[in-house]
Design a protein around this motif. Sequence first.
Motif: not given
Length: 303
Positions: A2-3, A84-90, A105-107
């Motif tokens: 959830n990053r 550590g990276g990320y699972g999604a970008v906004l 909610r978007l993620v």
Amino acid sequence: MNRVAVIVVTWNSASVLPGFLAALPHGMAGLDWRLFVADNDSADDTVEVLHALAPDATVVQTGRNAGYAAGVNAALGAAEEWDGGYGAVLICNPDIRMRQGCAERLVDGLGDGVGIAVPLLYEEGRDTPHYSLRRESSVSRALGEALIGNRRAGRFPRLSELVTDPAAYRRPTRADWATGALMAVSADCLADCGPWDESFFLYSEETEYCLRARDLGHATRLEPTAEAVHLGGDSRVSPRLWTLLTLNRVRLYGRRHGALATVCFRGAVFLREASRAALGRRASRAAATALLTPGALRVTPGP
């Protein structure tokens, strides 16, 4: 994971940044996030505002007005270095004001074939959502919009790009593309699609990206429980920006279709702009003139 890396591109954005930054913690509630900003050589106090109000943000100064897609790519490059990276970008405009829990909610809406999730967008001072979902361009849709207007034509899927069915905005709805003011993108979608297309200086870059993602199996979907206010821009009133939007729309169509179809599409778009120019709309007059100018579609002019 959830990053989330929050990606913002700024250009003379000092007046809208305080509101964006004030709403950010509420909009990002429930997520582990970090802000990455690419500034396209702002001449105002944008960078100073960022340092003062968001001291933990990573600010990349491109050194020139490089365009929106180039700014997105620059900020994404900085985000790649986040330990550590990320699972999604906004990816969001600085004139967005996210409502409580919007980003989570978007993620949560990503996955199962959805690579891009978008929220309900509201215009400032209005309590009904903006029509933000779109169908892919076609000659019949361009003609429909030219002859009866995009809102009236929007009731008929073959006659307009604009999705106007109210039911589509009350449920999770997949679309060919959506307004790019705020979108969550999965790490898998980013990896498959690669960089944003920097040949589109402004406008059509989000269209191209959503269509490319769809072609690779990553759909764009509206998440109606996520909400944000978009203060908007001046493309509808600025002849220069409306011309750029119109030309890029035709350029993108030409990349995805043959020469004959592109000539027909360009003619249909010209018909729309010429008819509106006849009613006194200066922006459409400028766009219609540009569509008739030899070589206008070869280069994307900057502001």
